[in-house]
Design an enzyme around this catalytic site. Structure first.
Site, mmCIF file in Angstrom:
data_model
loop_
_atom_site.group_PDB
_atom_site.id
_atom_site.type_symbol
_atom_site.label_atom_id
_atom_site.label_comp_id
_atom_site.label_asym_id
_atom_site.label_seq_id
_atom_site.Cartn_x
_atom_site.Cartn_y
_atom_site.Cartn_z
ATOM 1 N N GLU A 214 1.109 -0.843 0.119
ATOM 2 C CA GLU A 214 -0.267 0.163 -0.195
ATOM 3 C C GLU A 214 1.112 1.319 0.224
ATOM 4 O O GLU A 214 1.816 1.574 1.371
ATOM 5 C CB GLU A 214 -0.979 -0.313 1.081
ATOM 6 C CG GLU A 214 -1.845 -1.387 1.357
ATOM 7 C CD GLU A 214 -3.268 -0.979 0.411
ATOM 8 O OE1 GLU A 214 -3.440 0.024 -0.097
ATOM 9 O OE2 GLU A 214 -3.680 -1.966 0.171
ATOM 10 N N CYS A 248 -2.364 10.076 2.185
ATOM 11 C CA CYS A 248 -1.818 8.580 0.892
ATOM 12 C C CYS A 248 -3.071 8.913 -0.262
ATOM 13 O O CYS A 248 -2.265 9.400 -1.076
ATOM 14 C CB CYS A 248 -1.482 7.442 1.324
ATOM 15 S SG CYS A 248 -3.384 6.577 1.585
HETATM 16 P P1 NAD Z 1 7.214 5.319 7.760
HETATM 17 O O1 NAD Z 1 8.321 6.278 8.007
HETATM 18 O O2 NAD Z 1 6.456 5.332 8.954
HETATM 19 O O3 NAD Z 1 7.459 3.825 7.368
HETATM 20 C C1 NAD Z 1 6.827 2.484 7.474
HETATM 21 C C2 NAD Z 1 6.717 1.304 7.697
HETATM 22 O O4 NAD Z 1 8.367 0.933 6.627
HETATM 23 C C3 NAD Z 1 7.275 2.011 9.616
HETATM 24 O O5 NAD Z 1 6.538 0.530 10.106
HETATM 25 C C4 NAD Z 1 9.364 1.308 9.402
HETATM 26 O O6 NAD Z 1 8.878 1.257 10.342
HETATM 27 C C5 NAD Z 1 9.635 0.821 8.432
HETATM 28 N N1 NAD Z 1 10.288 1.234 8.124
HETATM 29 C C6 NAD Z 1 11.190 2.006 7.532
HETATM 30 N N2 NAD Z 1 12.257 2.660 6.901
HETATM 31 C C7 NAD Z 1 12.350 0.780 6.736
HETATM 32 C C8 NAD Z 1 13.577 -0.018 6.399
HETATM 33 N N3 NAD Z 1 14.531 0.223 5.844
HETATM 34 N N4 NAD Z 1 13.368 -1.454 6.680
HETATM 35 C C9 NAD Z 1 11.950 -2.211 6.739
HETATM 36 N N5 NAD Z 1 11.116 -1.135 7.299
HETATM 37 C C10 NAD Z 1 11.309 -0.111 7.431
HETATM 38 O O7 NAD Z 1 5.844 5.782 7.103
HETATM 39 P P2 NAD Z 1 6.102 6.490 5.443
HETATM 40 O O8 NAD Z 1 6.775 5.839 4.227
HETATM 41 O O9 NAD Z 1 7.012 7.975 5.311
HETATM 42 O O10 NAD Z 1 5.187 6.451 5.324
HETATM 43 C C11 NAD Z 1 4.621 7.272 3.320
HETATM 44 C C12 NAD Z 1 4.274 7.168 3.038
HETATM 45 O O11 NAD Z 1 3.598 5.842 3.109
HETATM 46 C C13 NAD Z 1 3.753 8.041 1.526
HETATM 47 O O12 NAD Z 1 4.081 7.509 0.356
HETATM 48 C C14 NAD Z 1 2.059 7.801 1.597
HETATM 49 O O13 NAD Z 1 1.526 7.864 0.772
HETATM 50 C C15 NAD Z 1 2.579 6.189 1.697
HETATM 51 N N6 NAD Z 1 0.987 5.727 2.463
HETATM 52 C C16 NAD Z 1 0.101 4.693 1.592
HETATM 53 C C17 NAD Z 1 -1.176 4.031 1.941
HETATM 54 C C18 NAD Z 1 -1.677 3.448 1.994
HETATM 55 O O14 NAD Z 1 -3.021 2.744 2.525
HETATM 56 N N7 NAD Z 1 -1.939 3.556 0.467
HETATM 57 C C19 NAD Z 1 -1.355 4.711 4.044
HETATM 58 C C20 NAD Z 1 -0.852 5.428 4.267
HETATM 59 C C21 NAD Z 1 0.897 6.147 3.866
#
Ligand code: NAD
Length: 459
Positions: A214, A248
């Site tokens: 997602e 998102c």
């Molecule tokens: P985040 O920083 O919370 O990371 C997401 C998850 O990935 C966390 O649980 C984190 O611990 C893990 N993570 C981070 N780096 C990692 C690594 N190197 N290895 C393994 N796991 C790791 O969130 P984010 O990525 O900043 O979220 C924002 C993005 O998420 C945006 O692009 C947003 O559009 C997208 N998003 C999508 C949805 C959807 O349902 N499609 C919903 C919410 C957010």
């Protein structure tokens, strides 16, 4: 050299033992878990809303609409329908398979891993968990460390409402998630950015684990001359500035027909005033940027166009005003990266055709918004690809459980909500049951032209 013991091996092995025991398969067990999640959203509203306020200054109404009531509704809907979803379905058996019966028997995939993001930290973890539990899976839930207060609240509360031998909340950041990804899971659902999505997919490949991603990206919003511009401005303002743009599915930027740019600026300005008052910083209804790193990232976008209104940044308060940018070059970072903040660029295009060409030439959006006539909207639906399309509103498609929520291409793969969440964590096992009364000799060797001729006729 001895390798360090895996910190989560025992937890995952415990879940696997629960799954192997068969305890999670009866529909009554599943309903009990789903009802527990629905009850948690009601009984723990204050604690969860307080955690969301601490992490994101999320207003109670936004917490309720998009997280608590959303999850309560998802869990109650799944509890109501899981009996039907999980029931075997008969499919037609053709003549060559007679006498015979064929059916699809849904079975849970096993032990799932759900990794959540920080912006909707309850919806993005418990939404997929609803699907996993409805399917009869066990699960590890790994909330984002960025929204730490909500992560702690989930770790404390969830075991009180669901079977703790079947669901484990594991908190942590990159190190913990990396260690978890080394474990063998039977399904992984990851919410977050595409860079980490690739890491998750690569880790899953080692165990041939199916992955749902997602992701995000830019969700464009087309506004044509035929749109109801007041309704458009109001709904775009709500969708863009909810959670301070950290959604998102927020409209990322507007593609408006030539001449509509300044009209939309004025109407959006009026809506911001109506929703958040003269100074949105003092409004209790306007969220904050999650941390300093993201604040700096969003603030940089303000330098890449002309601020039509807004533009105020207060780093100490993690505040970025609802902002509209105009005169933005198409290659500026604000037009190439997902904004994920309260900055809304407006780009003018000649007409709908140019808007469609613009969209088709870029990454497939998670959501495509169209404000215009039905005929214009149908043309956009027919000529573009997107995770989902919403016409004349923002975000409201999330209120329809049977519209699967998910991306396509760069915006993700797979989906959940409603029965689609159940499907994501299930295998539809085909089962064929043959009778032995008749046994057509024509399929067995020695093969002859006559046997083949008979088979051709039976097809
Ligand atoms: P985040 O920083 O919370 O990371 C997401 C998850 O990935 C966390 O649980 C984190 O611990 C893990 N993570 C981070 N780096 C990692 C690594 N190197 N290895 C393994 N796991 C790791 O969130 P984010 O990525 O900043 O979220 C924002 C993005 O998420 C945006 O692009 C947003 O559009 C997208 N998003 C999508 C949805 C959807 O349902 N499609 C919903 C919410 C957010």
């Amino acid at each position: 050299m001895d390798r360090a013991p895996d910190p989560f091996a025992d937890r995952v092995a415990g879940l696997r033992a629960t799954f192997a025991s068969g305890r999670t398969r009866p529909i009554e067990w599943r309903r009990h878990q789903l009802d527990g999640i629905a009850r948690m959203m009601v009984e723990q509203e204050a604690a969860l809303a307080a955690a969301l306020a601490e992490d994101l200054h999320k207003p109670l109404q936004e917490a309720w609409i998009a997280e608590l009531s959303f999850i309560q509704g998802e869990a109650a809907y799944a509890s109501k329908h899981v009996g039907r979803w999980a029931a075997p379905r008969r499919v037609r058996t053709p003549l060559v398979g007679q006498p015979g019966r064929s059916r699809l028997v849904p079975e849970p995939l096993g032990v799932a891993l759900v990794i959540g993001a920080w912006n909707y930290p309850i919806q993005g973890t418990l939404g997929p968990l609803v699907g996993a539990l409805a399917a009869g899976c066990c699960a590890v839930v790994k909330p984002s460390e960025v929204s730490a207060a909500t992560s702690h609240a989930l770790a404390r509360l969830l075991p009180q409402y669901v079977d703790p031998d079947a669901v484990a909340v594991i908190e942590g950041g990159i190190d913990e998630t990396t260690a978890l990804l080394g474990q063998h899971f039977d399904a992984i659902l990851y919410t977050g950015n595409g860079t980490v999505g690739r890491i998750v997919m690569a880790a899953a490949a080692k165990h041939l684990t199916p992955v749902t991603l997602e992701l995000g990206g830019k969700s464009p919003c087309i506004v044509t001359r035929q749109a109801d511009l007041d309704a458009a401005a109001r709904r775009i303002a709500w969708g863009k500035w909810m959670n301070a743009g950290q959604t998102c599915i927020a409209p990322d930027y507007l593609l408006v027909e030539k001449g509509l740019g300044s009209t939309m600026v004025e109407r959006l300005r009026a809506q911001v005033k109506r929703m958040y008052g003269d100074d949105p910083k003092r409004s209790p209804d306007y969220a904050r940027i999650v941390n300093e790193r993201h604040l700096r990232r969003v603030a940089r976008y303000l330098e890449t166009g002309r601020v039509a209104f807004g533009g105020e940044v207060d780093a100490a308060d993690r505040y970025v005003a609802p902002t509209v940018l105009v005169d933005v070059p198409p290659d500026a970072p604000v037009m190439t990266e997902e904004i994920f903040g309260p900055v809304l660029p407006i780009v003018e295009v000649a007409d709908l055709d140019e808007a469609i060409r613009w969209i088709v030439g870029r990454d497939t959006p998670l959501v495509l918004y169209v404000f215009g006539s039905s005929a214009e909207a149908e043309s956009v639906v027919a000529r573009t690809s997107a995770g989902q399309v919403c016409v004349n509103d923002t975000m409201m498609f999330m209120a329809v459980p049977e519209l699967p929520f998910g991306g396509v291409g760069a915006s993700g793969t797979g989906a959940y909500t409603g029965s689609h969440g159940f499907r994501t964590f299930s295998h539809l096992k085909p089962v064929m049951h043959r009778g032995t009364m008749l046994d057509l000799d024509a399929r067995y060797p020695p093969y002859t032209a006559a046997k083949l001729g008979l088979l051709r006729r039976l097809r």
